[in-house]
Design an enzyme around this catalytic site. Structure first.
Site, PDB file in Angstrom:
ATOM      1  N   TYR A  31       2.422   2.395  -7.227  1.00  0.00           N
ATOM      2  CA  TYR A  31       3.553   3.103  -7.566  1.00  0.00           C
ATOM      3  C   TYR A  31       3.041   4.260  -8.451  1.00  0.00           C
ATOM      4  O   TYR A  31       2.240   4.071  -9.354  1.00  0.00           O
ATOM      5  CB  TYR A  31       4.864   2.414  -7.667  1.00  0.00           C
ATOM      6  CG  TYR A  31       4.740   1.795  -9.047  1.00  0.00           C
ATOM      7  CD1 TYR A  31       3.927   0.857  -9.293  1.00  0.00           C
ATOM      8  CD2 TYR A  31       5.773   2.240 -10.246  1.00  0.00           C
ATOM      9  CE1 TYR A  31       4.133   0.096 -10.769  1.00  0.00           C
ATOM     10  CE2 TYR A  31       5.685   1.762 -11.378  1.00  0.00           C
ATOM     11  CZ  TYR A  31       4.836   0.527 -11.613  1.00  0.00           C
ATOM     12  OH  TYR A  31       4.889  -0.048 -12.700  1.00  0.00           O
ATOM     13  N   ARG A  50      -4.165   8.987 -10.903  1.00  0.00           N
ATOM     14  CA  ARG A  50      -4.125   8.005 -11.315  1.00  0.00           C
ATOM     15  C   ARG A  50      -3.630   7.169  -9.769  1.00  0.00           C
ATOM     16  O   ARG A  50      -4.471   5.972  -9.496  1.00  0.00           O
ATOM     17  CB  ARG A  50      -3.231   7.373 -12.330  1.00  0.00           C
ATOM     18  CG  ARG A  50      -3.272   5.826 -12.489  1.00  0.00           C
ATOM     19  CD  ARG A  50      -2.402   5.597 -14.011  1.00  0.00           C
ATOM     20  NE  ARG A  50      -0.927   6.140 -13.830  1.00  0.00           N
ATOM     21  CZ  ARG A  50      -0.029   6.019 -15.000  1.00  0.00           C
ATOM     22  NH1 ARG A  50      -0.565   5.831 -16.046  1.00  0.00           N
ATOM     23  NH2 ARG A  50       1.113   6.392 -14.586  1.00  0.00           N
ATOM     24  N   ARG A  99       1.556 -10.201   9.505  1.00  0.00           N
ATOM     25  CA  ARG A  99       1.135 -10.569   8.324  1.00  0.00           C
ATOM     26  C   ARG A  99      -0.296 -11.340   8.586  1.00  0.00           C
ATOM     27  O   ARG A  99      -0.465 -12.236   9.243  1.00  0.00           O
ATOM     28  CB  ARG A  99       2.103 -11.900   7.604  1.00  0.00           C
ATOM     29  CG  ARG A  99       1.758 -12.214   6.277  1.00  0.00           C
ATOM     30  CD  ARG A  99       2.977 -13.141   5.708  1.00  0.00           C
ATOM     31  NE  ARG A  99       2.496 -13.318   4.510  1.00  0.00           N
ATOM     32  CZ  ARG A  99       1.488 -14.191   4.231  1.00  0.00           C
ATOM     33  NH1 ARG A  99       0.887 -14.957   4.930  1.00  0.00           N
ATOM     34  NH2 ARG A  99       1.456 -14.648   2.803  1.00  0.00           N
ATOM     35  N   HIS A 101      -4.158 -11.762   5.966  1.00  0.00           N
ATOM     36  CA  HIS A 101      -4.671 -11.246   4.547  1.00  0.00           C
ATOM     37  C   HIS A 101      -5.652  -9.917   4.652  1.00  0.00           C
ATOM     38  O   HIS A 101      -5.267  -9.144   3.807  1.00  0.00           O
ATOM     39  CB  HIS A 101      -5.205 -12.095   3.597  1.00  0.00           C
ATOM     40  CG  HIS A 101      -4.115 -13.216   3.080  1.00  0.00           C
ATOM     41  ND1 HIS A 101      -3.347 -14.156   3.970  1.00  0.00           N
ATOM     42  CD2 HIS A 101      -3.837 -13.217   1.924  1.00  0.00           C
ATOM     43  CE1 HIS A 101      -2.527 -14.662   3.047  1.00  0.00           C
ATOM     44  NE2 HIS A 101      -2.617 -14.216   1.904  1.00  0.00           N
ATOM     45  N   LYS A 148      -1.965   0.829 -10.684  1.00  0.00           N
ATOM     46  CA  LYS A 148      -0.503   0.866 -10.932  1.00  0.00           C
ATOM     47  C   LYS A 148       0.112   0.023  -9.634  1.00  0.00           C
ATOM     48  O   LYS A 148       0.754   0.830  -8.642  1.00  0.00           O
ATOM     49  CB  LYS A 148       0.027   1.977 -11.081  1.00  0.00           C
ATOM     50  CG  LYS A 148       1.326   1.973 -11.823  1.00  0.00           C
ATOM     51  CD  LYS A 148       1.846   3.151 -12.776  1.00  0.00           C
ATOM     52  CE  LYS A 148       2.947   3.344 -13.116  1.00  0.00           C
ATOM     53  NZ  LYS A 148       3.504   2.194 -13.899  1.00  0.00           N
ATOM     54  N   GLU A 180      -0.961  -4.252 -23.998  1.00  0.00           N
ATOM     55  CA  GLU A 180      -0.040  -3.115 -23.775  1.00  0.00           C
ATOM     56  C   GLU A 180       1.345  -3.963 -23.531  1.00  0.00           C
ATOM     57  O   GLU A 180       1.449  -4.868 -23.472  1.00  0.00           O
ATOM     58  CB  GLU A 180      -0.394  -2.341 -22.505  1.00  0.00           C
ATOM     59  CG  GLU A 180      -0.495  -3.147 -21.087  1.00  0.00           C
ATOM     60  CD  GLU A 180      -0.752  -2.261 -19.998  1.00  0.00           C
ATOM     61  OE1 GLU A 180      -0.619  -1.367 -20.131  1.00  0.00           O
ATOM     62  OE2 GLU A 180      -1.436  -2.921 -19.047  1.00  0.00           O
ATOM     63  N   LEU A 204      -3.233  -0.104 -18.213  1.00  0.00           N
ATOM     64  CA  LEU A 204      -2.796   0.611 -17.362  1.00  0.00           C
ATOM     65  C   LEU A 204      -3.313   1.957 -18.453  1.00  0.00           C
ATOM     66  O   LEU A 204      -2.968   2.144 -19.249  1.00  0.00           O
ATOM     67  CB  LEU A 204      -1.589   0.956 -17.303  1.00  0.00           C
ATOM     68  CG  LEU A 204      -1.311   1.958 -16.158  1.00  0.00           C
ATOM     69  CD1 LEU A 204      -1.812   1.759 -14.638  1.00  0.00           C
ATOM     70  CD2 LEU A 204       0.086   2.444 -16.040  1.00  0.00           C
TER      71      LEU A 204
END
Ligand code: PDD
Length: 281
Positions: A31, A50, A99, A101, A148, A180, A204
């Site tokens: 995101y 990013r 589903r 992995h 992120k 952070e 980040l």
């Protein structure tokens, strides 16, 4: 609100995401949050760089999201937010597959969502003036904090712990080093040198962090990208957090101990002024 979903503009409430989406099942997703100031988006290219960095590392089917920048502008326009403070939220997942992995075969199309919201800045403005309280917490996150990703459980728990302790932010400590915040980068001033954790897989690479370091250079303030040790933190004259929603916010108490004289310090204030000046759209 009109939002953008997989190539279409549509009312946000009409968007449905299948439960087999890997963002839902695995947090296999990325995101970005981009600030819109009346007049323009704040460094959209840096945010997209990013996002592309994360998408490349995750081997998503799309690794260049630069086409989303004009989409963000369109959304601001369609929702009549041009003269307002707003946030643009982008969320990209690996896509939909039963589903399992490993990466699905065949590769699904990524799910791409973008929404905008009005950003009421009054509480944040107040915090920038008065400063905030923060706590330190053990960094229980994984070792790829440079991406992120939406797997934010550790950040949520830490921020909740801050709230339950009457604080506004929690700063993650890994091996005795302050890394952070839960949604911010962290800076300390030692002997007039603005110090912040070096870029690595443990933090980040904040767009605001980068801007603040550039502003320091512009103002002639010395900087150091080096570890901030927990056992030296009491020697800092100022502490602050930086981020898209926080800009530059002084920390005036850490773990209930006052920082400096317990009020926002001169470096933070100079940087806040320079940041505001820098926002000349
Ligand atoms: N968070 N560190 C972390 C862990 C973050 O989640 C963020 C941003 C930052 C600051 O990065 P930037 O200056 O690019 O916003 C640092 C966003 C705002 C969020 O999660 O809402």
């Amino acid at each position: 609100m009109i939002a953008y979903f997989n190539g279409r503009f549509m009312p946000k409430q009409d968007i449905c995401i299948p439960v087999d989406d890997r963002g839902f099942l695995f947090s296999d997703s990325l995101y970005e949050v981009i600030r819109y100031y009346p007049g323009g988006l704040f460094r959209p290219n840096a945010h997209i760089r990013r996002l592309n960095h994360g998408a490349g590392h995750l081997s998503l089917a799309c690794t260049d999201f630069s086409y989303l920048i004009p989409v963000a502008g369109d959304l601001i326009h369609q929702n009549q937010l041009e003269s307002q403070d707003a946030l643009v939220y982008i969320h990209v997942t690996r896509g939909i597959a039963p589903r399992n992995h490993p990466f699905p075969v065949p590769t699904p199309a990524p799910t791409i969502y973008m929404g905008v919201s009005l950003f009421d800045t009054s509480a944040k403005d107040r915090q920038r003036k008065t400063g905030i309280h923060a706590i330190t917490v053990p960094d229980i996150r994984w070792s790829r904090c440079d991406m992120k990703t939406t797997g934010l459980t550790a950040n949520v728990l830490a921020n909740q712990q801050a709230a339950e302790n009457g604080a506004d932010e929690a700063v993650f400590v890994r091996d005795g080093v302050l890394m952070e915040g839960t949604h911010t980068n962290f800076m300390a001033v030692f002997d007039n040198i603005v110090t912040t954790a070096p870029l690595s897989n443990y933090i980040l690479g904040g767009i605001t962090r980068d801007t603040v370091l550039a502003l320091c250079r512009h103002l002639g303030i010395r900087t150091s990208e080096s570890p901030i040790y927990e056992n030296r933190i009491h020697r800092a004259s100022e502490l602050m957090v930086t981020g898209t929603t926080t800009e530059i916010t002084p920390i005036v108490a850490l773990n209930d101990q006052p920082v400096g004289n317990g009020r926002p310090g001169p470096t933070a204030r100079a940087l806040q002024d320079a940041f505001t000046e820098h926002l000349s759209f």
